[in-house]
Design an enzyme around this catalytic site. Structure first.
Site, PDB file in Angstrom:
ATOM      1  N   ASP A   1       9.853  -0.878   4.046  1.00 59.69           N
ATOM      2  CA  ASP A   1       8.452  -0.443   3.884  1.00 59.69           C
ATOM      3  C   ASP A   1       7.434  -1.368   4.548  1.00 59.69           C
ATOM      4  O   ASP A   1       6.264  -1.312   4.210  1.00 59.69           O
ATOM      5  CB  ASP A   1       8.117  -0.247   2.399  1.00 59.69           C
ATOM      6  CG  ASP A   1       7.739  -1.552   1.710  1.00 59.69           C
ATOM      7  OD1 ASP A   1       8.280  -2.601   2.093  1.00 59.69           O
ATOM      8  OD2 ASP A   1       6.892  -1.505   0.794  1.00 59.69           O
ATOM      9  N   GLU A   2       7.875  -2.211   5.466  1.00 56.87           N
ATOM     10  CA  GLU A   2       6.880  -3.077   6.114  1.00 56.87           C
ATOM     11  C   GLU A   2       7.209  -3.302   7.586  1.00 56.87           C
ATOM     12  O   GLU A   2       8.374  -3.273   7.990  1.00 56.87           O
ATOM     13  CB  GLU A   2       6.762  -4.419   5.383  1.00 56.87           C
ATOM     14  CG  GLU A   2       8.047  -5.175   5.313  1.00 56.87           C
ATOM     15  CD  GLU A   2       7.931  -6.530   4.614  1.00 56.87           C
ATOM     16  OE1 GLU A   2       6.899  -7.204   4.764  1.00 56.87           O
ATOM     17  OE2 GLU A   2       8.899  -6.893   3.944  1.00 56.87           O
TER      18      GLU A   2
ATOM     19  N   ASP B   1       2.364  -2.841   4.774  1.00 54.52           N
ATOM     20  CA  ASP B   1       3.351  -2.814   3.695  1.00 54.52           C
ATOM     21  C   ASP B   1       2.916  -1.761   2.670  1.00 54.52           C
ATOM     22  O   ASP B   1       1.803  -1.818   2.145  1.00 54.52           O
ATOM     23  CB  ASP B   1       3.424  -4.206   3.049  1.00 54.52           C
ATOM     24  CG  ASP B   1       4.523  -4.333   2.006  1.00 54.52           C
ATOM     25  OD1 ASP B   1       5.235  -5.345   2.018  1.00 54.52           O
ATOM     26  OD2 ASP B   1       4.670  -3.419   1.167  1.00 54.52           O
TER      27      ASP B   1
HETATM   28  P1  TTP Z   1       8.141  -4.460  -1.698  1.00 57.11           P
HETATM   29  O1  TTP Z   1       7.251  -4.118  -0.543  1.00 57.11           O
HETATM   30  O2  TTP Z   1       8.424  -5.896  -1.946  1.00 57.11           O
HETATM   31  O3  TTP Z   1       7.516  -3.896  -3.052  1.00 57.11           O
HETATM   32  P2  TTP Z   1       6.745  -2.545  -3.311  1.00 57.11           P
HETATM   33  O4  TTP Z   1       6.490  -1.794  -2.051  1.00 57.11           O
HETATM   34  O5  TTP Z   1       7.461  -1.772  -4.359  1.00 57.11           O
HETATM   35  O6  TTP Z   1       5.388  -3.053  -3.951  1.00 57.11           O
HETATM   36  P3  TTP Z   1       4.172  -3.811  -3.231  1.00 57.11           P
HETATM   37  O7  TTP Z   1       4.532  -3.941  -1.787  1.00 57.11           O
HETATM   38  O8  TTP Z   1       2.998  -2.944  -3.453  1.00 57.11           O
HETATM   39  O9  TTP Z   1       4.080  -5.113  -3.933  1.00 57.11           O
HETATM   40  O10 TTP Z   1       9.522  -3.740  -1.548  1.00 57.11           O
HETATM   41  C1  TTP Z   1       9.659  -2.439  -0.978  1.00 57.11           C
HETATM   42  C2  TTP Z   1      10.707  -1.636  -1.705  1.00 57.11           C
HETATM   43  O11 TTP Z   1      11.948  -2.338  -1.691  1.00 57.11           O
HETATM   44  C3  TTP Z   1      10.385  -1.417  -3.160  1.00 57.11           C
HETATM   45  O12 TTP Z   1       9.572  -0.272  -3.380  1.00 57.11           O
HETATM   46  C4  TTP Z   1      11.743  -1.292  -3.775  1.00 57.11           C
HETATM   47  C5  TTP Z   1      12.647  -2.139  -2.922  1.00 57.11           C
HETATM   48  N1  TTP Z   1      12.911  -3.417  -3.622  1.00 57.11           N
HETATM   49  C6  TTP Z   1      14.071  -3.542  -4.386  1.00 57.11           C
HETATM   50  O13 TTP Z   1      14.868  -2.601  -4.454  1.00 57.11           O
HETATM   51  N2  TTP Z   1      14.297  -4.709  -5.056  1.00 57.11           N
HETATM   52  C7  TTP Z   1      13.430  -5.766  -5.019  1.00 57.11           C
HETATM   53  O14 TTP Z   1      13.662  -6.820  -5.661  1.00 57.11           O
HETATM   54  C8  TTP Z   1      12.247  -5.639  -4.226  1.00 57.11           C
HETATM   55  C9  TTP Z   1      11.246  -6.766  -4.159  1.00 57.11           C
HETATM   56  C10 TTP Z   1      12.031  -4.459  -3.539  1.00 57.11           C
HETATM   57 MG    MG Z   2       5.695  -2.737  -0.381  1.00 55.16          MG
END
Ligand code: TTP
Ligand code: MG
Length: 392
Positions: A109-110, A15
């Site tokens: 992103d995962e 992720d």
């Molecule tokens: P995440 O993987 O949940 O968050 P992140 O990558 O920004 O941070 P981390 O993993 O380090 O905690 O989500 C991936 C992307 O999805 C994030 O960059 C933006 C988008 N997203 C939204 O648009 N709204 C949201 O509520 C969430 C959680 C994510």
């Molecule tokens: Mg992320």
């Protein structure tokens, strides 16, 4: 294939850290080290995500941007560039897929990887995790957190626990201890609502659940109670699924200007149906559930589904989708997003049951003809009248 009794470390969950914000920082190095917040810039905009520098101010995803500005006035506020994030996402998945054919993307992103068969080429799961981190950093300039364990839930938890820039391993024998002190919201699927229910029952940590008999939780929460109990023990038998095996197919659009014209929405659903059914037929699949998703300006999101006899026909599915929309939406308030997804997929031979429907064979012949034309002359050669845009 690895069954759920396989306790070797073979599942990796990857992720990216602060994904959208990290892409902005990488594309504009003057933003490095600064609190960067990506989100809607309008008065009612919501934070999509923010850099770890901004998280120190208490800013987080899904928070109103106005509140973020109060907490972090010196932050750099940017409107997202979805196309760019998608592009980078594809590059990341390209790297990941080089370590195993068994990759399951979960979101932009995962992804999960099953590296059971990759040992001879790349080494242990931990070595593969390190290689992934190095390649994503060197080639794309991004940090990716890696979680490793013997099942999907624990691998996902591990990547989360190691953030940011983590590489965290949960070996068999340590799972129960690691899980014990965590709040129940760390159970995959437990959201705010279930947290409240559990709190009322006096259950705050995963350890509290570990001590209960599964029947007790099942009686109060139904089938998911049993599922949460299993996760609390570190048990998860779900396998990494190839993308092609995924259980749904979908298409959605976010409007640049909010949309309230019902006729345009209905035409879009017909267009989505045509695209998705074409994909279904190419894959030799049929679907039994049609789901329409709408999101209002306020971000409130509604999903409405209908079960149908298995079908891969544009005419059938677009009729169902439009009927669902007709019942769910009458043109107010304006919509920000419209989506259609087809799920409950099965092999096309299951279709015989649906032959009971009179017009079915005729539809099938028309679809076959259209698919042949698509293949010979490119998409859009021939379309039902409802798919022809007003401009044309
Ligand atoms: P995440 O993987 O949940 O968050 P992140 O990558 O920004 O941070 P981390 O993993 O380090 O905690 O989500 C991936 C992307 O999805 C994030 O960059 C933006 C988008 N997203 C939204 O648009 N709204 C949201 O509520 C969430 C959680 C994510
Ligand atoms: Mg992320």
């Amino acid at each position: 294939m690895a069954g759920h009794d396989d306790k070797s470390l073979h599942i990796i969950h990857c992720d990216l850290d602060a994904f959208f914000a990290a892409v902005e920082q990488r594309d504009d190095p003057s933003l490095l080290g600064k609190p960067v917040i990506v989100g809607g810039i309008g008065p009612r905009g919501v934070v999509s995500t923010c850099s770890y520098e901004a998280r120190r101010f208490g800013v987080h995803s899904a928070m109103p941007v106005a509140e973020a500005r109060r907490l972090c006035p010196e932050g750099v506020y940017l409107q997202g560039r979805m196309g760019r994030y998608r592009e980078i996402s594809v590059q990341v998945f390209n790297i990941l897929s080089q370590f195993t054919p068994l990759m399951e993307p979960l979101s932009i992103d995962e992804a999960f990887l099953d590296v059971k068969g990759s040992g001879r080429l790349f080494g242990s799961a931990e070595q593969i995790g390190r290689l992934i981190k190095t390649r994503v950093r060197d080639e794309l300039g991004l940090n990716i957190s890696v979680g490793i364990s013997y099942n999907k839930y624990l691998a996902k938890l591990a990547s989360d626990l190691g953030k940011p820039d983590g590489l965290f391993v949960i070996p068999f024998g340590q799972a129960a201890e690691i899980l014990k002190p965590l709040p129940v919201t760390r159970i995959w699927g437990v959201g705010e609502k279930t947290r409240q229910v559990l709190h009322r029952l006096g259950i705050k940590t995963i350890g509290d659940i570990q001590k209960l008999p599964p029947e007790w939780l099942e009686k109060r929460l139904g089938k998911s109670g049993r599922h949460y109990w299993e996760l609390a023990q570190g048990l998860d038998s779900r396998q990494v699924e190839l993308e092609q095996e995924r259980k749904s197919l979908g298409r959605e659009v976010t409007f640049t200007e909010d949309q309230a014209d019902v006729e345009i929405l209905h035409n879009l659903l017909a267009k989505f149906s045509a695209e998705l059914c074409y994909k279904l037929r190419q894959a030799g699949l049929v679907c039994s559930t049609v789901t329409v998703k709408i999101r209002y300006k306020s971000f409130k999101t509604i999903n409405r589904s209908q079960t149908i006899p298995p079908s891969d026909s544009d005419l059938v599915i677009s009729k169902v989708a439009r009927e669902i929309l007709r019942r769910a939406y009458q043109g107010d308030p304006p919509l920000r997003l419209l989506g259609l997804s087809l799920s409950n997929l099965s092999e096309a031979q299951d279709l015989r049951q649906a032959d009971l429907f009179e017009s079915f064979d005729q539809n099938r012949a028309i679809n076959q003809l259209m698919d042949n034309l698509h293949q010979r002359f490119g998409p859009g050669t021939i379309r039902p009248a409802s798919l022809i845009e007003p401009k044309e």
